[in-house]
Motif scaffolding. Sequence first.
Motif, PDB file in Angstrom:
ATOM      1  N   GLY A 602      17.891 -31.371  -8.954  1.00 55.26           N
ATOM      2  CA  GLY A 602      18.521 -30.272  -7.855  1.00 55.26           C
ATOM      3  C   GLY A 602      18.557 -29.055  -8.829  1.00 55.26           C
ATOM      4  O   GLY A 602      18.322 -28.995 -10.030  1.00 55.26           O
ATOM      5  N   LEU A 603      19.044 -27.910  -8.004  1.00 64.49           N
ATOM      6  CA  LEU A 603      19.430 -26.656  -8.486  1.00 64.49           C
ATOM      7  C   LEU A 603      20.788 -26.381  -8.870  1.00 64.49           C
ATOM      8  O   LEU A 603      21.640 -27.043  -8.195  1.00 64.49           O
ATOM      9  N   ALA A 604      21.146 -25.578  -9.824  1.00 61.80           N
ATOM     10  CA  ALA A 604      22.373 -25.316 -10.214  1.00 61.80           C
ATOM     11  C   ALA A 604      22.812 -23.934 -10.078  1.00 61.80           C
ATOM     12  O   ALA A 604      21.805 -23.054 -10.256  1.00 61.80           O
ATOM     13  N   ARG A 658      21.168 -24.059  -1.603  1.00 62.42           N
ATOM     14  CA  ARG A 658      20.146 -24.579  -2.433  1.00 62.42           C
ATOM     15  C   ARG A 658      20.922 -25.080  -3.727  1.00 62.42           C
ATOM     16  O   ARG A 658      20.274 -26.331  -3.970  1.00 62.42           O
ATOM     17  N   VAL A 659      21.993 -24.561  -4.115  1.00 64.82           N
ATOM     18  CA  VAL A 659      22.522 -25.205  -5.179  1.00 64.82           C
ATOM     19  C   VAL A 659      23.652 -26.252  -4.875  1.00 64.82           C
ATOM     20  O   VAL A 659      24.093 -26.479  -4.088  1.00 64.82           O
ATOM     21  N   ALA A 660      23.780 -27.083  -6.057  1.00 66.83           N
ATOM     22  CA  ALA A 660      24.780 -27.901  -5.967  1.00 66.83           C
ATOM     23  C   ALA A 660      26.174 -27.301  -6.065  1.00 66.83           C
ATOM     24  O   ALA A 660      26.579 -26.674  -6.885  1.00 66.83           O
ATOM     25  N   PRO A 661      27.099 -27.770  -5.057  1.00 65.35           N
ATOM     26  CA  PRO A 661      28.504 -27.140  -4.757  1.00 65.35           C
ATOM     27  C   PRO A 661      29.323 -27.284  -6.037  1.00 65.35           C
ATOM     28  O   PRO A 661      30.070 -26.222  -6.577  1.00 65.35           O
ATOM     29  N   ALA A 662      29.061 -28.315  -6.656  1.00 65.39           N
ATOM     30  CA  ALA A 662      30.160 -28.537  -8.096  1.00 65.39           C
ATOM     31  C   ALA A 662      29.555 -27.747  -9.170  1.00 65.39           C
ATOM     32  O   ALA A 662      30.297 -27.260 -10.214  1.00 65.39           O
ATOM     33  N   SER A 663      28.208 -26.935  -9.224  1.00 63.91           N
ATOM     34  CA  SER A 663      27.846 -25.973 -10.162  1.00 63.91           C
ATOM     35  C   SER A 663      28.440 -24.604  -9.831  1.00 63.91           C
ATOM     36  O   SER A 663      28.289 -23.728 -10.552  1.00 63.91           O
ATOM     37  N   VAL A 664      29.081 -24.389  -8.558  1.00 63.57           N
ATOM     38  CA  VAL A 664      29.650 -23.133  -8.464  1.00 63.57           C
ATOM     39  C   VAL A 664      30.981 -23.042  -8.510  1.00 63.57           C
ATOM     40  O   VAL A 664      31.924 -23.636  -8.067  1.00 63.57           O
ATOM     41  N   ASP A 665      31.569 -22.444  -9.784  1.00 59.28           N
ATOM     42  CA  ASP A 665      33.034 -22.637 -10.076  1.00 59.28           C
ATOM     43  C   ASP A 665      33.964 -21.684  -9.167  1.00 59.28           C
ATOM     44  O   ASP A 665      33.549 -21.134  -8.434  1.00 59.28           O
ATOM     45  N   VAL A 669      33.406 -18.643  -6.317  1.00 55.69           N
ATOM     46  CA  VAL A 669      33.638 -18.954  -4.814  1.00 55.69           C
ATOM     47  C   VAL A 669      34.819 -17.943  -4.457  1.00 55.69           C
ATOM     48  O   VAL A 669      34.470 -17.269  -3.377  1.00 55.69           O
ATOM     49  N   THR A 670      35.815 -17.796  -5.040  1.00 56.47           N
ATOM     50  CA  THR A 670      36.760 -16.799  -4.729  1.00 56.47           C
ATOM     51  C   THR A 670      36.218 -15.309  -4.539  1.00 56.47           C
ATOM     52  O   THR A 670      36.628 -14.568  -3.847  1.00 56.47           O
ATOM     53  N   ALA A 671      35.163 -14.971  -5.777  1.00 60.20           N
ATOM     54  CA  ALA A 671      34.649 -13.576  -5.507  1.00 60.20           C
ATOM     55  C   ALA A 671      33.824 -13.477  -4.516  1.00 60.20           C
ATOM     56  O   ALA A 671      34.025 -12.120  -3.513  1.00 60.20           O
ATOM     57  N   PHE A 672      33.033 -14.377  -4.151  1.00 56.14           N
ATOM     58  CA  PHE A 672      32.082 -14.298  -2.889  1.00 56.14           C
ATOM     59  C   PHE A 672      32.825 -14.234  -1.673  1.00 56.14           C
ATOM     60  O   PHE A 672      32.686 -13.477  -0.794  1.00 56.14           O
ATOM     61  N   GLN A 673      33.821 -14.797  -1.569  1.00 52.44           N
ATOM     62  CA  GLN A 673      34.787 -14.975  -0.460  1.00 52.44           C
ATOM     63  C   GLN A 673      35.306 -13.573  -0.125  1.00 52.44           C
ATOM     64  O   GLN A 673      35.255 -13.329   1.102  1.00 52.44           O
ATOM     65  N   TYR A 702      32.263 -24.950   0.816  1.00 50.13           N
ATOM     66  CA  TYR A 702      33.004 -24.450  -0.666  1.00 50.13           C
ATOM     67  C   TYR A 702      34.389 -24.213  -0.587  1.00 50.13           C
ATOM     68  O   TYR A 702      34.859 -23.448  -1.414  1.00 50.13           O
ATOM     69  N   GLY A 703      34.899 -24.569   0.539  1.00 56.67           N
ATOM     70  CA  GLY A 703      36.344 -24.222   0.785  1.00 56.67           C
ATOM     71  C   GLY A 703      36.808 -23.017   0.905  1.00 56.67           C
ATOM     72  O   GLY A 703      38.036 -22.662   0.409  1.00 56.67           O
ATOM     73  N   MET A 704      35.741 -22.366   1.648  1.00 52.91           N
ATOM     74  CA  MET A 704      36.188 -20.874   1.787  1.00 52.91           C
ATOM     75  C   MET A 704      36.947 -20.540   3.006  1.00 52.91           C
ATOM     76  O   MET A 704      36.402 -20.416   4.106  1.00 52.91           O
ATOM     77  N   ALA A 705      38.161 -20.940   3.155  1.00 52.03           N
ATOM     78  CA  ALA A 705      39.085 -21.234   4.286  1.00 52.03           C
ATOM     79  C   ALA A 705      39.178 -19.803   4.893  1.00 52.03           C
ATOM     80  O   ALA A 705      39.076 -19.528   6.363  1.00 52.03           O
TER      81      ALA A 705
END
Length: 714
Positions: A602-604, A658-665, A669-673, A702-705
Motif C-alpha cells: 500500500g501507500l502511506a 489512496r493512502v492508508a488512513p493510519a499513516s495520516v496523523d 487531519v486537523t489541518a486539512f479539515q 478520517y473522522g472529520m466530523a
Amino acid sequence: PPCPAMAADEGSGGGNATLKRCLDVLRDARNDSEQFAALLLVTKAVRAGEVDAKTRRQIFDAIGFTFPNRLLVSRQPPAGCPEHTFRALGLTLLACFCTDPELAGHSQILNKIPTFNDILISPCTPDSTSMIDDVYQCLSAVMATARGPRELVTKGTVSALCQAYLNSSYGSDRALALLLGLLATAEAKCWQRDAPHLLAVLSKISDDFLQSKDMTKFELCEVLPHFIPPSPLLTQDSRGSECLWRLYKGLSNILGSKLSQSQRDPALKLAACLVQACGSEWIPAGSAGSKFLALLVNLACVEVRLTLEEPDPLEMEGKKKEVVTACYILIEMGIQECLREEKPLLEEVQKMQLLRIMEEAFGAVIFYLRQVGQEELQDPFVFASVRVLGAWMAEETSSLKQEICELLPFLVHYAKKLFKESSLAARLPQPELGSTDGSALPQDALRFLLPAFCHLTAEDRPGDILISEGAPALLCEYFLHQWEVLTSEPGSLALLTSTEISLQTMCGIFLNLVVTAPDLVRQDKTFSSLMDVLLKSLPLLLPQKDHLVLAANIATLGLMMARILASSAALQGTQPAKEFFRAAIRFLSEAHSAQAEPGSEGLAAAVSLAYASAWADVSELWLLGMQALAGCVPLFPSLPPAVLQARWLEDLSAFLTRVAPASVDFELVTAFQGVLVELARASKPCKDVILSHHGEEWANLYGMAALEQCLSEP
C-alpha cells in the motif's frame, strides 16, 4: 691587492664635504672607473648612516635607478673582490633609496622583489650578511607602501621568508617579523598562495611552543595567533592537525599551572584564536579534553568578572579590552558546548557548573553595559560585549531576566544607532579594497540580538519593553534592508547566508508580535510596508528549492498578517496579493505525497521529497500556515477560486483516498479539515468539487466530523 670596496670601507669617512664632492664626480664622471670610485665613498657614507633625507635625494638624482640596476646584474667583480661585490653595492643604494617612502613604492624597486627573494634563500656567508641586511631593509620599506603587501605576496616573498625562517638563516628574526606584517595586512592572499610554506612555519613554531620550558613559551603565544589560518586548513591537513595537537598540549600545560596575569593573557588570546578558526575541534574528546575545556571557560569567566566588576570598568586600557574580548569568544564556545547533545565534550555536571559560572560573568557584562554612555558607543569593545550577551540571551532565556529587561532600552537604542550609521555609510563612497579605513565602518549589532529578541517577544514584560522602545519599527526597517541585500546581487539566492538566517529569525519575531500584539500590527504603518515586501518576496523565493525554510516563514507570516490587515487596499484583489496567495497555496499543497510504504504494497502519507531535508524546520510553520489560510478564506473572496485553479481539492482528495488512513496523523487531519471546512462554507464551487470527489466518504473515514456536517448542509 685588497678589494677596492673593502678598502673604501676602511678609509676615513670624509663627512658631508667629501660626500658632496663624490656626488659631483658621479654626475660628471667620464667613465665607469671614476663613477665606481665615487660610488664606493657614497656607499660607505650610506652604510655609516651619514645620509640625511636631502642628501639621499641628491644621490638618487645623481645616479637614479640605472646604476644600481647595472650593479645588480654585473657578474665581473673588481680584482681581488668577492663575486657579489657589485650586487652588494647595488643593494646598499637601493636600501638607501627605500628609506624614502615615495621611492620604496616605485616600480623599479617593486620589480626587484624576485631578486630580493633569491638573496634571502641563497646560502649565507660572512661576506653576504650586509646584503641580507639591505634586502630586509628594502622589503620592510616596500611592505609599508600602499601596493607593497600585494606585490610581495604575488611575487613570492612569503615563500622566501618562510624558507629563511625555517633554515634559521642570518636575519631569520626579521623574516618572521616581515611574515607577521604580511599576514596582518594580506592574510587571505598569503594563505591562498603559500599555505604549505606557512603551515611549515606554524609547525616549527608550535613545536618550539610545546618544547619550550622558559619565557619563550609565552612569547610564542603572542606570535602564534598570526599563523592560525582563516580556513579549515588546520583540520583538513595532517600537518595542521599535528600543529593543533601541539598547541592544545602546550596550552594545557600553561593554563594548568600557576600564572601571572602577563603570562595568562596571551595564552587566553591564543586559545580564542584557535576557537575562532576551528571551534572546539582542536580540543580532544575524553576526560582530559573536557577538563581543559571547562578550565578554559572558567578562566575566561573569572577574567571577565575581575575586569568588568571594577568600580569604573569604562577606564580599562586597550590591551585589557583585547583580553576580555578573547574571553568572550571562549565563553561563547562554552555556551555552544553546554547546549551540544551529539558527542558532547562536557559531562552534564560540568555543563551545570559552567552555566552557573557563565551567568555570573554575564551579570558583569550587563553591569558594564549599563554604564556605557553616548560617547563610548563607537568603542568596538561595547560591540563585542553586546554580541556575546546576545549569544547568551538567545539560549538562556530564564537567566538574569530582571537585569536584561532593564538593559533592553539600551540594547534597542544601540542596535538602532549602528543600523542607521551603517545605512548612511552604505550611501557614501566606500574605501578601496585593502584600505584600513574599512575597519571603521559601523558593525551590525542587530543581527546578533535577533535570536534573543525572538525569545523575548514571546514573553509579556520584555515584549512590552521592546514595543515601547520602538523595536518593531526598527525590525521592519531592518527586514526590508536585509531582503534587499539578499536579492541585490545576481546569484545571491544560491547559498544560505547570515542574511537569510536573519530574515528567518525576524519572521519568528513578527509571528510572535502577530499573536501577542495584533493591534500594533494593525495600526503601525511599518507593518503595511512589511506586508508589501512579503507579498512580492514569496513568489520570487518559492521556486528556489534551497530556500524552503525562508519561504515557509514568509508564507506563514504573510498569511497571519493578512488576517489582521485584510481591509488594506494592498490585499484586496491586487496582482501582488493574488500572486502571494497562489504561492502560499502551492507551498501548503505540495508538502505531502503518497509514497510506497516499506514492507507493504500500500501507500502511506509522507512528507514530499522536496520538503524532506528541511521538514524539521518547516513542519510547525506548515501547520501554522494551514490555520492561517483557513482564517483567510472568509476574508478574501479571491482565495477559493485560487484553490480551484491550483486543483488542490482534487489532489487532496486523491491523496486521502489512496493512502492508508493510519499513516495520516491527527495533526495532519486537523489541518486539512480546518481549510476544507472554510472553503466549503465560503464557496459552493469548492463544496461541489469536494462532494464530487467522494468527500463525504473520506471525511467519515478520517473522522472529520466538522467537514461531514458542513458537506451535509444544503
